[in-house]
Design an enzyme around this catalytic site. Structure first.
Site, PDB file in Angstrom:
ATOM      1  N   HIS A   5       0.858  -1.160   0.183  1.00  0.00           N
ATOM      2  CA  HIS A   5      -0.011  -0.026  -0.102  1.00  0.00           C
ATOM      3  C   HIS A   5       0.810   1.189  -0.107  1.00  0.00           C
ATOM      4  O   HIS A   5       0.783   2.223  -0.901  1.00  0.00           O
ATOM      5  CB  HIS A   5      -1.040   0.054   1.107  1.00  0.00           C
ATOM      6  CG  HIS A   5      -1.566   1.356   1.528  1.00  0.00           C
ATOM      7  ND1 HIS A   5      -2.502   1.746   0.850  1.00  0.00           N
ATOM      8  CD2 HIS A   5      -1.440   2.251   2.422  1.00  0.00           C
ATOM      9  CE1 HIS A   5      -2.651   3.062   1.090  1.00  0.00           C
ATOM     10  NE2 HIS A   5      -2.272   3.215   2.294  1.00  0.00           N
ATOM     11  N   ASP A  34       7.629  23.116 -25.086  1.00  0.00           N
ATOM     12  CA  ASP A  34       7.311  21.682 -24.519  1.00  0.00           C
ATOM     13  C   ASP A  34       8.361  21.464 -23.455  1.00  0.00           C
ATOM     14  O   ASP A  34       9.261  22.267 -23.227  1.00  0.00           O
ATOM     15  CB  ASP A  34       7.297  20.557 -25.485  1.00  0.00           C
ATOM     16  CG  ASP A  34       6.937  19.485 -24.853  1.00  0.00           C
ATOM     17  OD1 ASP A  34       6.517  19.201 -23.801  1.00  0.00           O
ATOM     18  OD2 ASP A  34       6.293  18.426 -26.043  1.00  0.00           O
ATOM     19  N   TRP A  70       7.366  -0.219   4.262  1.00  0.00           N
ATOM     20  CA  TRP A  70       7.762   0.303   3.219  1.00  0.00           C
ATOM     21  C   TRP A  70       9.183   0.814   3.824  1.00  0.00           C
ATOM     22  O   TRP A  70      10.115   1.147   2.511  1.00  0.00           O
ATOM     23  CB  TRP A  70       6.897   1.588   2.862  1.00  0.00           C
ATOM     24  CG  TRP A  70       7.248   3.128   3.426  1.00  0.00           C
ATOM     25  CD1 TRP A  70       6.690   3.036   4.680  1.00  0.00           C
ATOM     26  CD2 TRP A  70       8.062   3.927   3.018  1.00  0.00           C
ATOM     27  NE1 TRP A  70       7.060   4.425   5.067  1.00  0.00           N
ATOM     28  CE2 TRP A  70       7.917   4.988   3.938  1.00  0.00           C
ATOM     29  CE3 TRP A  70       8.725   4.210   1.780  1.00  0.00           C
ATOM     30  CZ2 TRP A  70       8.428   6.110   3.790  1.00  0.00           C
ATOM     31  CZ3 TRP A  70       9.275   5.656   1.651  1.00  0.00           C
ATOM     32  CH2 TRP A  70       9.092   6.856   2.758  1.00  0.00           C
ATOM     33  N   SER A  97      13.380   6.289 -12.532  1.00  0.00           N
ATOM     34  CA  SER A  97      12.188   7.136 -13.095  1.00  0.00           C
ATOM     35  C   SER A  97      12.172   8.786 -12.770  1.00  0.00           C
ATOM     36  O   SER A  97      12.195   9.446 -13.394  1.00  0.00           O
ATOM     37  CB  SER A  97      11.251   6.306 -13.284  1.00  0.00           C
ATOM     38  OG  SER A  97       9.939   7.153 -13.479  1.00  0.00           O
ATOM     39  N   SER A  98      12.302   8.490 -11.291  1.00  0.00           N
ATOM     40  CA  SER A  98      12.040  10.051 -10.753  1.00  0.00           C
ATOM     41  C   SER A  98      13.202  10.870 -11.012  1.00  0.00           C
ATOM     42  O   SER A  98      13.132  12.262 -11.240  1.00  0.00           O
ATOM     43  CB  SER A  98      11.887   9.789  -8.951  1.00  0.00           C
ATOM     44  OG  SER A  98      11.000   8.829  -8.691  1.00  0.00           O
ATOM     45  N   HIS A 181      13.115  11.500   4.901  1.00  0.00           N
ATOM     46  CA  HIS A 181      12.578  12.855   5.200  1.00  0.00           C
ATOM     47  C   HIS A 181      12.418  13.945   3.806  1.00  0.00           C
ATOM     48  O   HIS A 181      11.216  14.405   3.942  1.00  0.00           O
ATOM     49  CB  HIS A 181      13.137  13.427   6.394  1.00  0.00           C
ATOM     50  CG  HIS A 181      12.056  14.332   7.005  1.00  0.00           C
ATOM     51  ND1 HIS A 181      11.007  13.856   7.488  1.00  0.00           N
ATOM     52  CD2 HIS A 181      12.121  15.693   6.858  1.00  0.00           C
ATOM     53  CE1 HIS A 181      10.217  14.797   7.917  1.00  0.00           C
ATOM     54  NE2 HIS A 181      10.708  16.095   7.494  1.00  0.00           N
ATOM     55  N   GLU A 183      11.939  12.836   0.839  1.00  0.00           N
ATOM     56  CA  GLU A 183      11.112  12.045   0.391  1.00  0.00           C
ATOM     57  C   GLU A 183       9.608  12.678   0.792  1.00  0.00           C
ATOM     58  O   GLU A 183       8.952  13.069  -0.281  1.00  0.00           O
ATOM     59  CB  GLU A 183      11.050  10.847   0.492  1.00  0.00           C
ATOM     60  CG  GLU A 183      10.017   9.853  -0.211  1.00  0.00           C
ATOM     61  CD  GLU A 183       9.759  10.015  -1.710  1.00  0.00           C
ATOM     62  OE1 GLU A 183      10.497  10.378  -2.312  1.00  0.00           O
ATOM     63  OE2 GLU A 183       8.681   9.724  -2.101  1.00  0.00           O
ATOM     64  N   TYR A 185       8.938  15.446   1.964  1.00  0.00           N
ATOM     65  CA  TYR A 185       8.705  16.957   1.367  1.00  0.00           C
ATOM     66  C   TYR A 185       8.571  17.040   0.001  1.00  0.00           C
ATOM     67  O   TYR A 185       8.023  17.740  -0.800  1.00  0.00           O
ATOM     68  CB  TYR A 185       9.985  17.827   1.613  1.00  0.00           C
ATOM     69  CG  TYR A 185       9.826  18.132   3.246  1.00  0.00           C
ATOM     70  CD1 TYR A 185       8.446  18.226   3.880  1.00  0.00           C
ATOM     71  CD2 TYR A 185      10.924  17.981   3.928  1.00  0.00           C
ATOM     72  CE1 TYR A 185       8.170  18.271   5.370  1.00  0.00           C
ATOM     73  CE2 TYR A 185      10.808  18.257   5.507  1.00  0.00           C
ATOM     74  CZ  TYR A 185       9.311  18.356   6.001  1.00  0.00           C
ATOM     75  OH  TYR A 185       9.527  18.550   7.318  1.00  0.00           O
ATOM     76  N   SER A 196      -0.828  27.462  -3.624  1.00  0.00           N
ATOM     77  CA  SER A 196      -0.366  28.724  -3.635  1.00  0.00           C
ATOM     78  C   SER A 196      -0.937  29.607  -4.946  1.00  0.00           C
ATOM     79  O   SER A 196      -0.865  30.613  -5.242  1.00  0.00           O
ATOM     80  CB  SER A 196       1.037  29.159  -3.525  1.00  0.00           C
ATOM     81  OG  SER A 196       1.354  28.475  -2.447  1.00  0.00           O
ATOM     82  N   HIS A 230      14.547  12.278  13.559  1.00  0.00           N
ATOM     83  CA  HIS A 230      13.288  12.186  14.406  1.00  0.00           C
ATOM     84  C   HIS A 230      12.385  11.178  13.957  1.00  0.00           C
ATOM     85  O   HIS A 230      11.404  10.972  14.624  1.00  0.00           O
ATOM     86  CB  HIS A 230      12.490  13.402  14.044  1.00  0.00           C
ATOM     87  CG  HIS A 230      12.073  13.848  12.785  1.00  0.00           C
ATOM     88  ND1 HIS A 230      11.976  15.053  12.176  1.00  0.00           N
ATOM     89  CD2 HIS A 230      11.383  12.855  11.889  1.00  0.00           C
ATOM     90  CE1 HIS A 230      11.106  15.026  11.109  1.00  0.00           C
ATOM     91  NE2 HIS A 230      11.156  13.671  10.969  1.00  0.00           N
ATOM     92  N   HIS A 231      12.645  10.197  13.121  1.00  0.00           N
ATOM     93  CA  HIS A 231      11.710   9.007  12.883  1.00  0.00           C
ATOM     94  C   HIS A 231      12.365   8.080  13.650  1.00  0.00           C
ATOM     95  O   HIS A 231      11.678   6.568  13.696  1.00  0.00           O
ATOM     96  CB  HIS A 231      11.947   8.606  11.319  1.00  0.00           C
ATOM     97  CG  HIS A 231      11.411   9.719  10.374  1.00  0.00           C
ATOM     98  ND1 HIS A 231      10.157   9.412   9.843  1.00  0.00           N
ATOM     99  CD2 HIS A 231      11.856  10.668   9.974  1.00  0.00           C
ATOM    100  CE1 HIS A 231       9.761  10.483   9.394  1.00  0.00           C
ATOM    101  NE2 HIS A 231      10.978  11.252   9.041  1.00  0.00           N
ATOM    102  N   THR A 256       6.850  26.684   7.236  1.00  0.00           N
ATOM    103  CA  THR A 256       5.457  26.135   7.256  1.00  0.00           C
ATOM    104  C   THR A 256       4.314  27.081   7.893  1.00  0.00           C
ATOM    105  O   THR A 256       3.335  27.366   7.134  1.00  0.00           O
ATOM    106  CB  THR A 256       5.409  24.642   7.796  1.00  0.00           C
ATOM    107  OG1 THR A 256       6.418  23.970   7.575  1.00  0.00           O
ATOM    108  CG2 THR A 256       4.297  24.104   7.188  1.00  0.00           C
ATOM    109  N   LYS A 259       3.967  29.631   5.502  1.00  0.00           N
ATOM    110  CA  LYS A 259       3.131  29.543   4.198  1.00  0.00           C
ATOM    111  C   LYS A 259       1.697  29.713   4.618  1.00  0.00           C
ATOM    112  O   LYS A 259       0.810  30.227   3.865  1.00  0.00           O
ATOM    113  CB  LYS A 259       3.544  28.251   3.937  1.00  0.00           C
ATOM    114  CG  LYS A 259       4.718  28.326   2.930  1.00  0.00           C
ATOM    115  CD  LYS A 259       5.054  26.824   2.569  1.00  0.00           C
ATOM    116  CE  LYS A 259       6.122  26.840   1.126  1.00  0.00           C
ATOM    117  NZ  LYS A 259       5.732  27.187   0.152  1.00  0.00           N
ATOM    118  N   ARG A 378       0.802   0.087  15.232  1.00  0.00           N
ATOM    119  CA  ARG A 378       0.596   0.045  13.724  1.00  0.00           C
ATOM    120  C   ARG A 378       1.215  -1.159  13.267  1.00  0.00           C
ATOM    121  O   ARG A 378       2.100  -1.942  13.787  1.00  0.00           O
ATOM    122  CB  ARG A 378       1.120   1.396  12.889  1.00  0.00           C
ATOM    123  CG  ARG A 378       2.727   1.598  13.059  1.00  0.00           C
ATOM    124  CD  ARG A 378       3.105   3.066  12.505  1.00  0.00           C
ATOM    125  NE  ARG A 378       3.198   2.907  11.395  1.00  0.00           N
ATOM    126  CZ  ARG A 378       4.232   3.376  10.654  1.00  0.00           C
ATOM    127  NH1 ARG A 378       5.063   4.293  11.293  1.00  0.00           N
ATOM    128  NH2 ARG A 378       4.277   3.734   9.392  1.00  0.00           N
TER     129      ARG A 378
END
Lengths: 453, 175
Positions: A5, A34, A70, A97-98, A181, A183, A185, A196, A230-231, A256, A259, A378
């Protein structure tokens, strides 16, 4: 299945959706014909179906799909079934690809802007994508490195993470989150750009604090590289490490907050109307802020020891990813759909879709805060009886949320069948080069570069 | 088109650099742990200035053992607890028994708690990370010689040395 998932949603849904938006919107927003490197682009896209065929095929293997989360933490990921090498190779491909997509985005933005469009005159969506692309190029190779080490540990006798040879499983967590991390963002910065763009259009005012918006995005991106641990507050870090990562994480709340303040200030005294894209953008601001606040709670080390690996974390990241990233994508689709197709969608159905989605999303994820605080872990497929009621509510919400997306699919097809063509500039408050083109725009937009003063 | 090539090349190089950077993180991590003494990795330097007149200070050292992934071993310390004088060399033993009928290979990895004090736990002779070949039903003695450094912080009263024994027979076989 949890692993699948997450991987499918991150690499198969949100990231390709954002890259797709970039491919559509960047050229017509910066006045280019293009994207810069069409073959590279083609390659970047066609890797995806192959990578996903391989990843999904593991579900039919004897050992079943991958089951290490994951995050693929060793030692579990080194002990899993035969699906592991397949998943790792498909993640390599997705990363490739990314990176290719990101290189293309940067090449387009840096080299193909219309004359006169300086960096600080670019639309904010272009800015957020430029920064996201840099994050992609900086972080994806690190993930590739980490999973390559997993692969060699398992098959070629290296001991990066195998404790029996002096390796350290915690090292994987450090490398993984050094990628992980930035990732997250990558998954949210383009969403900031979309919101925005939409908020000023329906407030009929210029975006408040454009410059601060750009700087805030850039500082979020830079900070994302120094907050990874922090993870993993519970791995047994020294106090100094915990404090460092706690304070830097809290520091992210500052840009943040800038924003969110700018979005609210943009709406202040504007002549606002509430079409479907605006509704989704507004829900984004409110619900993303909820996710942001639970993030701040998680950033506090003493509190995190209690929340770690509970459903509270699940509630937090789903609040920032679903009503965050996914709502922004839906808002962008409604906002630019008339431009892409030349037809206007059905506003009534769009609003119905919005209300169904927003109600069910909260029904799904809000109860997870409560069960998480009460201690439901979890990644465990069963739970204690006292959590049953809240889980039942969440299940109803999830089915409702899923079904209401069928309405979205219907709206998209219905739009194509509309007889009335949309005007070139179908939102009267919208600004930007894309609205000077016909709807739908020609295959090669801006054969002659427009002039920007 | 010249500009494109430059952008493209530099970005590709950047991606390649970040890939190698992820590998660089491995030694960097070890260096970081070594400098800060975190991570519970014990000091393996063999050089020691043995104090002729060790201080009259004693700490408790406890020994524990774990067997990884239910390998067919019995692995236990002979002494579960010792009271040791700081700055003096001590010897002790662990025993490893192979409960199966076939030859096995085993490797132990050590860890010290509290991890901040790991650097003061100096092992002069140790069986950690070395391959032990052990016949079926055989029992082996694994010697350990250690010394607790003079600089051990005063508020540390107990140190725990823990070994985890891994069955590496499959890895040896595949090499």
């Amino acid at each position: 299945m949890t692993t699948m998932h997450a991987l499918v949603m991150i690499f198969g849904a949100v990231m390709p959706a954002f890259v797709g938006l970039a491919n559509w919107q960047l050229p017509i927003m910066i006045g280019a014909p293009d994207m810069a490197l069409p073959r590279l682009n083609n390659w970047s896209f066609w890797i995806l179906p192959f990578a996903f065929t391989m990843m999904l095929s593991t579900l039919f293997m004897e050992s079943g799909g991958p089951a290490a989360g994951w995050t693929l933490y060793p030692p579990l990921s080194l002990q899993g079934g035969d699906s592991m090498p397949f998943v790792i190779l498909s993640i390599h491909l997705l990363g490739l690809s990314s990176i290719l997509g990101a290189i293309n985005v940067i090449a387009t933005i840096l080299n193909m802007r219309a004359p006169g469009m300086t960096l600080m005159k670019m639309p904010i969506f272009v800015w957020t994508w430029l920064i996201t692309a840099f994050l992609l190029i900086a972080s994806m190779p690190v993930l590739a490195g980490a999973i390559t080490m997993l692969l060699t540990d398992r098959f070629f006798g290296t001991t990066f993470f195998t404790a029996s040879g002096g390796g350290d499983p915690v090292l994987f967590q450090h490398i993984f989150w050094f990628f992980g991390h930035p990732e997250v963002y990558i998954l949210i910065l383009p969403a900031f750009g979309i919101v925005s763009t939409i908020i000023p259009a329906f407030s009929r005012k210029k975006l408040f604090g454009y410059d601060s918006m750009v700087y805030a995005t850039a500082s979020i991106a830079l900070l994302s590289f120094i907050v990874w641990a922090h993870h993993m507050f519970t791995v047994g870090m020294p106090l100094a490490g915990e404090l460092f990562f706690m304070f830097t994480t809290m520091l992210i709340a500052v840009p943040t907050g800038v924003k969110v303040f700018n979005w609210v200030a943009t709406m202040w005294k504007g002549s606002m109307t509430f079409e479907t894209p605006m509704l989704f953008a507004l829900a984004f601001i409110v619900l993303f802020t909820v996710g942001g606040f639970s993030g701040l709670m998680l950033a506090m080390v003493p509190a995190d020891f209690q929340y770690h690996d509970t459903y509270f974390v699940v509630a937090h990241f789903h609040y920032v990813l679903v009503p965050g990233a996914v709502f922004a994508i839906i808002a962008a689709v409604y906002y630019w759909l008339p431009k892409w197709t030349g037809k206007m969608y059905n506003e009534g159905l769009g609003k119905l879709h919005f209300w169904l989605t927003t109600i069910f999303v909260n029904l799904t994820f809000f109860p997870m805060h409560f069960v998480g605080l009460a201690g439901m872990p979890r990644r465990i497929p069963d739970y204690a009886v006292q959590f049953a009621d809240f889980n039942a509510i969440a299940s109803v919400g999830a089915f409702g949320f899923g079904l209401s997306q069928l309405l979205f699919v219907y709206i998209l097809f219905n739009t194509l069948k509309q007889k009335v063509t949309a005007e070139d500039k179908c939102w009267d408050g919208a600004e930007g080069l894309e609205w000077t083109l016909s709807s739908p725009p020609p295959y090669h937009s801006f054969d002659k570069a427009p002039k920007i003063d | 088109m010249k500009n494109f090539k430059k952008t493209y090349l530099s970005l590709t190089l950047f991606a390649v650099f970040m890939f190698s950077f992820s590998y660089m993180l491995v030694p960097l991590y070890d260096i970081f742990c070594e400098i800060t003494g975190l991570n519970g990795k014990t000091n393996q330097t063999k050089v020691l200035n043995i104090d002729e007149n060790p201080a009259e200070r004693y700490v408790k050292v406890k020994f524990t053992s774990t067997i990884a992934n239910s390998a067919p071993f019995i692995f236990e310390p002979v002494d579960r607890e010792m009271t040791v004088q700081i700055g003096k060399i001590y010897n002790t033993l662990y025993t490893l028994t192979n409960n199966s009928n076939s030859i096995k290979h085993a490797t132990a990895s050590p860890s010290v708690v509290p991890s901040e004090d790991a650097e003061y736990f100096k092992k002069i002779e140790c069986f950690c990370f070395s391959q032990q070949e052990i016949n079926g039903l055989e029992t082996k003695e694994l010697p350990l010689q250690f010394i607790i450094d003079d600089d051990l912080p005063l508020d540390t009263k107990t140190l725990i040395l823990s070994y985890t024994m891994f069955n590496t027979t499959d890895q040896i076989g595949s090499n």
